[in-house]
Design a protein around this motif. Structure first.
Motif, PDB file in Angstrom:
ATOM      1  N   PHE A 309      12.759 -23.465 -45.732  1.00  0.00           N
ATOM      2  CA  PHE A 309      12.336 -24.698 -45.086  1.00  0.00           C
ATOM      3  C   PHE A 309      13.061 -24.865 -43.756  1.00  0.00           C
ATOM      4  CE2 PHE A 309      12.602 -29.400 -44.534  1.00  0.00           C
ATOM      5  CZ  PHE A 309      11.239 -29.639 -44.431  1.00  0.00           C
ATOM      6  N   ASN A 310      12.306 -25.183 -42.720  1.00  0.00           N
ATOM      7  CA  ASN A 310      12.868 -25.452 -41.395  1.00  0.00           C
ATOM      8  C   ASN A 310      13.453 -26.866 -41.362  1.00  0.00           C
ATOM      9  OD1 ASN A 310      12.395 -23.393 -39.089  1.00  0.00           O
ATOM     10  ND2 ASN A 310      10.530 -23.281 -40.319  1.00  0.00           N
ATOM     11  N   PHE A 311      14.720 -26.978 -41.713  1.00  0.00           N
ATOM     12  CA  PHE A 311      15.349 -28.297 -41.691  1.00  0.00           C
ATOM     13  C   PHE A 311      15.485 -28.818 -40.256  1.00  0.00           C
ATOM     14  CE2 PHE A 311      16.575 -26.995 -45.917  1.00  0.00           C
ATOM     15  CZ  PHE A 311      16.617 -28.184 -46.619  1.00  0.00           C
ATOM     16  N   LEU A 312      15.765 -27.929 -39.316  1.00  0.00           N
ATOM     17  CA  LEU A 312      15.961 -28.311 -37.922  1.00  0.00           C
ATOM     18  C   LEU A 312      15.083 -27.437 -37.030  1.00  0.00           C
ATOM     19  CD1 LEU A 312      19.861 -28.628 -37.943  1.00  0.00           C
ATOM     20  CD2 LEU A 312      18.202 -30.466 -38.169  1.00  0.00           C
ATOM     21  N   LEU A 313      15.044 -27.742 -35.769  1.00  0.00           N
ATOM     22  CA  LEU A 313      14.272 -26.930 -34.826  1.00  0.00           C
ATOM     23  C   LEU A 313      15.126 -25.714 -34.452  1.00  0.00           C
ATOM     24  CD1 LEU A 313      11.690 -26.635 -33.205  1.00  0.00           C
ATOM     25  CD2 LEU A 313      12.758 -27.925 -31.362  1.00  0.00           C
ATOM     26  N   PHE A 314      15.033 -24.679 -35.263  1.00  0.00           N
ATOM     27  CA  PHE A 314      15.862 -23.497 -35.072  1.00  0.00           C
ATOM     28  C   PHE A 314      15.340 -22.603 -33.946  1.00  0.00           C
ATOM     29  CE2 PHE A 314      16.590 -24.264 -39.766  1.00  0.00           C
ATOM     30  CZ  PHE A 314      17.867 -24.767 -39.596  1.00  0.00           C
ATOM     31  N   GLN A 315      14.084 -22.759 -33.567  1.00  0.00           N
ATOM     32  CA  GLN A 315      13.503 -21.922 -32.527  1.00  0.00           C
ATOM     33  C   GLN A 315      13.713 -22.533 -31.144  1.00  0.00           C
ATOM     34  OE1 GLN A 315      12.294 -19.003 -33.028  1.00  0.00           O
ATOM     35  NE2 GLN A 315      11.139 -18.846 -34.919  1.00  0.00           N
ATOM     36  N   ASP A 316      14.014 -21.690 -30.193  1.00  0.00           N
ATOM     37  CA  ASP A 316      14.077 -22.107 -28.791  1.00  0.00           C
ATOM     38  C   ASP A 316      12.708 -21.848 -28.175  1.00  0.00           C
ATOM     39  OD1 ASP A 316      14.427 -22.394 -26.085  1.00  0.00           O
ATOM     40  OD2 ASP A 316      16.327 -21.336 -25.986  1.00  0.00           O
ATOM     41  N   TRP A 317      11.989 -22.924 -27.881  1.00  0.00           N
ATOM     42  CA  TRP A 317      10.622 -22.797 -27.367  1.00  0.00           C
ATOM     43  C   TRP A 317      10.579 -22.805 -25.837  1.00  0.00           C
ATOM     44  CZ3 TRP A 317       6.174 -25.287 -30.543  1.00  0.00           C
ATOM     45  CH2 TRP A 317       6.356 -25.014 -31.896  1.00  0.00           C
ATOM     46  N   ASP A 318      11.705 -23.034 -25.207  1.00  0.00           N
ATOM     47  CA  ASP A 318      11.706 -23.245 -23.762  1.00  0.00           C
ATOM     48  C   ASP A 318      12.147 -22.026 -22.955  1.00  0.00           C
ATOM     49  OD1 ASP A 318      10.945 -25.925 -24.173  1.00  0.00           O
ATOM     50  OD2 ASP A 318      13.045 -26.490 -24.537  1.00  0.00           O
ATOM     51  N   THR A 319      13.067 -21.228 -23.495  1.00  0.00           N
ATOM     52  CA  THR A 319      13.578 -20.078 -22.738  1.00  0.00           C
ATOM     53  C   THR A 319      12.488 -19.018 -22.619  1.00  0.00           C
ATOM     54  OG1 THR A 319      15.757 -20.544 -23.656  1.00  0.00           O
ATOM     55  CG2 THR A 319      15.442 -18.405 -22.575  1.00  0.00           C
ATOM     56  N   PRO A 320      12.068 -18.682 -21.384  1.00  0.00           N
ATOM     57  CA  PRO A 320      10.895 -17.789 -21.217  1.00  0.00           C
ATOM     58  C   PRO A 320      11.084 -16.402 -21.820  1.00  0.00           C
ATOM     59  CG  PRO A 320      11.427 -18.932 -19.160  1.00  0.00           C
ATOM     60  CD  PRO A 320      12.553 -19.198 -20.090  1.00  0.00           C
ATOM     61  N   GLN A 321      12.292 -15.812 -21.697  1.00  0.00           N
ATOM     62  CA  GLN A 321      12.433 -14.426 -22.147  1.00  0.00           C
ATOM     63  C   GLN A 321      12.327 -14.283 -23.664  1.00  0.00           C
ATOM     64  OE1 GLN A 321      14.690 -16.094 -20.322  1.00  0.00           O
ATOM     65  NE2 GLN A 321      16.808 -15.551 -20.847  1.00  0.00           N
ATOM     66  N   TYR A 322      12.507 -15.391 -24.405  1.00  0.00           N
ATOM     67  CA  TYR A 322      12.375 -15.296 -25.857  1.00  0.00           C
ATOM     68  C   TYR A 322      10.932 -15.017 -26.264  1.00  0.00           C
ATOM     69  CZ  TYR A 322      17.148 -17.008 -26.513  1.00  0.00           C
ATOM     70  OH  TYR A 322      18.507 -17.143 -26.512  1.00  0.00           O
ATOM     71  N   LYS A 323       9.991 -15.384 -25.397  1.00  0.00           N
ATOM     72  CA  LYS A 323       8.586 -15.121 -25.717  1.00  0.00           C
ATOM     73  C   LYS A 323       8.306 -13.626 -25.797  1.00  0.00           C
ATOM     74  CE  LYS A 323       6.990 -19.407 -23.567  1.00  0.00           C
ATOM     75  NZ  LYS A 323       6.144 -20.027 -22.518  1.00  0.00           N
ATOM     76  N   MET A 324       9.057 -12.839 -25.023  1.00  0.00           N
ATOM     77  CA  MET A 324       8.871 -11.383 -25.064  1.00  0.00           C
ATOM     78  C   MET A 324       9.462 -10.779 -26.332  1.00  0.00           C
ATOM     79  SD  MET A 324       9.560 -10.325 -21.094  1.00  0.00           S
ATOM     80  CE  MET A 324      11.160 -11.132 -20.968  1.00  0.00           C
ATOM     81  N   MET A 325      10.385 -11.488 -26.967  1.00  0.00           N
ATOM     82  CA  MET A 325      11.007 -10.992 -28.196  1.00  0.00           C
ATOM     83  C   MET A 325      10.120 -11.200 -29.411  1.00  0.00           C
ATOM     84  SD  MET A 325      14.463 -12.495 -29.997  1.00  0.00           S
ATOM     85  CE  MET A 325      13.649 -14.059 -30.332  1.00  0.00           C
ATOM     86  N   ARG A 326       9.271 -12.205 -29.367  1.00  0.00           N
ATOM     87  CA  ARG A 326       8.526 -12.599 -30.551  1.00  0.00           C
ATOM     88  C   ARG A 326       7.222 -11.828 -30.698  1.00  0.00           C
ATOM     89  NH1 ARG A 326       9.896 -18.415 -28.721  1.00  0.00           N
ATOM     90  NH2 ARG A 326      11.851 -18.827 -29.829  1.00  0.00           N
ATOM     91  N   ASN A 327       6.783 -11.731 -31.926  1.00  0.00           N
ATOM     92  CA  ASN A 327       5.498 -11.105 -32.243  1.00  0.00           C
ATOM     93  C   ASN A 327       4.380 -12.093 -31.910  1.00  0.00           C
ATOM     94  OD1 ASN A 327       3.265  -9.885 -33.351  1.00  0.00           O
ATOM     95  ND2 ASN A 327       4.187  -9.474 -35.337  1.00  0.00           N
ATOM     96  N   PRO A 328       3.507 -11.774 -30.965  1.00  0.00           N
ATOM     97  CA  PRO A 328       2.455 -12.734 -30.578  1.00  0.00           C
ATOM     98  C   PRO A 328       1.415 -12.962 -31.655  1.00  0.00           C
ATOM     99  CG  PRO A 328       2.108 -10.622 -29.498  1.00  0.00           C
ATOM    100  CD  PRO A 328       3.435 -10.523 -30.189  1.00  0.00           C
ATOM    101  N   ASP A 329       1.375 -12.112 -32.685  1.00  0.00           N
ATOM    102  CA  ASP A 329       0.392 -12.266 -33.754  1.00  0.00           C
ATOM    103  C   ASP A 329       0.843 -13.232 -34.842  1.00  0.00           C
ATOM    104  OD1 ASP A 329      -1.273 -10.423 -32.517  1.00  0.00           O
ATOM    105  OD2 ASP A 329      -0.327  -8.726 -33.538  1.00  0.00           O
ATOM    106  N   VAL A 330       2.071 -13.734 -34.735  1.00  0.00           N
ATOM    107  CA  VAL A 330       2.622 -14.592 -35.792  1.00  0.00           C
ATOM    108  C   VAL A 330       3.001 -15.941 -35.203  1.00  0.00           C
ATOM    109  CG1 VAL A 330       4.423 -14.833 -37.541  1.00  0.00           C
ATOM    110  CG2 VAL A 330       3.483 -12.579 -37.037  1.00  0.00           C
ATOM    111  N   THR A 331       2.638 -17.008 -35.898  1.00  0.00           N
ATOM    112  CA  THR A 331       2.948 -18.363 -35.467  1.00  0.00           C
ATOM    113  C   THR A 331       4.455 -18.588 -35.403  1.00  0.00           C
ATOM    114  OG1 THR A 331       0.943 -19.127 -36.560  1.00  0.00           O
ATOM    115  CG2 THR A 331       2.559 -20.800 -35.975  1.00  0.00           C
ATOM    116  N   VAL A 332       4.899 -19.316 -34.379  1.00  0.00           N
ATOM    117  CA  VAL A 332       6.299 -19.738 -34.302  1.00  0.00           C
ATOM    118  C   VAL A 332       6.389 -21.126 -34.918  1.00  0.00           C
ATOM    119  CG1 VAL A 332       8.254 -20.194 -32.788  1.00  0.00           C
ATOM    120  CG2 VAL A 332       6.665 -18.351 -32.233  1.00  0.00           C
ATOM    121  N   ARG A 333       7.104 -21.232 -36.035  1.00  0.00           N
ATOM    122  CA  ARG A 333       7.108 -22.469 -36.802  1.00  0.00           C
ATOM    123  C   ARG A 333       8.110 -23.486 -36.238  1.00  0.00           C
ATOM    124  NH1 ARG A 333       6.658 -17.383 -38.317  1.00  0.00           N
ATOM    125  NH2 ARG A 333       8.750 -17.508 -39.168  1.00  0.00           N
ATOM    126  N   SER A 334       7.802 -24.750 -36.422  1.00  0.00           N
ATOM    127  CA  SER A 334       8.666 -25.831 -35.982  1.00  0.00           C
ATOM    128  C   SER A 334       9.403 -26.416 -37.183  1.00  0.00           C
ATOM    129  CB  SER A 334       7.839 -26.903 -35.280  1.00  0.00           C
ATOM    130  OG  SER A 334       8.662 -27.927 -34.792  1.00  0.00           O
TER     131      SER A 334
END
Length: 429
Positions: A309-334
């Motif tokens: 369970f995502n108790f907190l916002l563990f993902q950084d949605w703002d830093t642009p370079q993190y988008k290159m790290m993530r799999n674009p086929d999978v949802t980034v959960r909040s």
């Protein structure tokens, strides 16, 4: 007292100290994260009056370092083990300040072990973050139905079906029965011809944790930090449980990877008030993130404790370079969303669409899950259980195949192959 220097199982000699995935990866035997301990055996800890997380001072050739004690079953007596690679001062955001620097006691003449180290209890405590004990599977009578089933080769020849037990019959269930089309090979692509399943061979698993990192990379799973790990809020969709059998000073160790079981009769689905966890026609226990309102009823009702369970916002949605790290086929959960293993459903969808375009069926072994792909021992096998000729179907038909907590009648799609040991008679005695 002897001191042993070992490269850390996760960050090696320190070169990966700033990798958050590896810092939060539980070490294979001790399940610690974000730190390196001073490992001691139960007998030595009893003599010295040491408890877990007691701070001790190690002194060797006039040099001193302090570290936190972790009592490890099976560790040799009159000996301590320390992991290298921690205590760095300029490693980056993740690695700086984690653990203590064991290199201070290491000399070129004795790079891997030395004798004559003095161990002194300081009276202080230092918190270590361990995942062992969280997400435990408790049963009313765990001794009669162990999670890991193991025998030796001689007994296996006498009773090859030792892992089997009488499972509840399908008729005697309160779960609604889902009328799957399970005939092979008369597939109709529009009616869901595939039924996905997995086997995990406990004979082959060495507890290396490769599968955990592969799953984290594939499915955009965040790290949560030491404080959240201590609260049991780590987000790994897959865990590798370590079990010990026998005398605490000299036990046998067993490993068991535990992903979502993808139950046919899923306890999580019945209690979700908004239908966020539902069954697919291909036998998957799906999560609809947009529906989830975070009641966590499904997690409470899961006997395998594999939901996160995502108790907190563990993902950084703002830093642009993190988008290159993530799999674009999978949802980034909040935050506020329950998540779990999906059998890498994005890979399933990709190959299903490709096969339909080419007017054919998905072949056995055409693709697999991230955990199975990364397993160096090929302990994890994934495939279509509708196909009697698939590798996973043949393994499930074997004598060693069994279901975890089968008495609960959840009918899991993930099953295990029991462990068969063949030790030397002299070692056994």
């Amino acid at each position: 007292i002897e001191i042993n220097f070992r490269r850390d199982p996760s960050i090696y000699d320190g070169r990966f100290a700033n990798n958050g995935w590896l810092q939060e990866l539980p070490k294979p035997m001790i399940k610690l994260t974000w730190d390196n301990p001073v490992l001691v055996g139960p007998a030595m800890a009893g003599r010295m009056g040491l408890e877990k997380m007691d701070v001790v001072e190690l002194e060797l050739n006039g040099k001193k370092v302090q570290g936190s004690v972790w009592i490890q079953a099976g560790h040799p007596d009159n000996s301590v083990t320390v992991f290298l690679g921690y205590g760095r001062t300029r490693a980056g955001r993740a690695g700086t300040g984690a653990g203590f620097d064991a290199y201070q006691l290491r000399y070129s003449a004795t790079p891997w072990f030395a004798t004559g180290v003095n161990v002194r209890k300081t009276g202080e405590k230092y918190l270590l973050a361990s995942t062992q004990g969280y997400q435990t599977m408790d049963t009313e009578n765990g001794d009669s139905r162990p999670e890991i089933r193991v025998t030796n080769l001689e007994e296996y020849h006498k009773e090859p079906n030792f892992a089997k037990e009488e499972e509840p019959q399908k008729e005697f269930t309160l779960y609604p029965q889902l009328g799957y089309k399970t005939t092979y090979p008369n597939y109709d692509p529009k009616s869901g011809p595939y039924q996905w399943g997995m086997t995990i061979d406990l004979n082959a698993c060495v507890g290396c944790n490769n599968c955990i990192v592969a799953c984290q990379s594939e499915n955009n799973i965040p790290i949560v930090g030491k404080e959240m790990v201590n609260r049991g809020r780590h987000m790994h969709w897959l865990r590798v449980d370590a079990y010990y059998q026998g005398d605490r000073d000299n036990p046998r160790a067993h490993f068991q990877p535990v992903p979502c079981m993808q139950c046919e009769d899923a306890p999580c689905e019945l209690v979700c008030p908004v239908g966020a966890t539902v069954h697919s026609t291909e036998g998957l226990n799906d999560m609809v993130y947009n529906r989830c309102v975070g009641t966590r009823y499904c997690s409470n009702n899961c006997p395998y404790k594999v939901r996160r369970f995502n108790f907190l916002l563990f993902q950084d949605w703002d830093t642009p370079q993190y988008k290159m790290m993530r799999n674009p086929d999978v949802t980034v959960r909040s935050r506020g969303v329950m998540e779990k293993c999906t059998y890498c459903v994005q890979r399933i969808s990709e190959h299903r669409i490709t096969a339909e375009r080419e007017n054919r069926l998905i072949g056995d072994g055409e693709f697999t899950t991230a955990c199975a792909q990364s397993c160096p021992a090929n302990a994890i096998v994934f495939g279509n259980v509708n196909d009697p000729n698939s590798a996973v179907s043949k393994l499930k038909a074997g004598a060693r195949n069994y279901s975890l907590l089968a008495e609960l009648n959840t009918r899991p799609r993930t099953t295990y192959l029991a462990e068969v040991r063949n030790p030397s008679g002299e070692l056994e005695s």
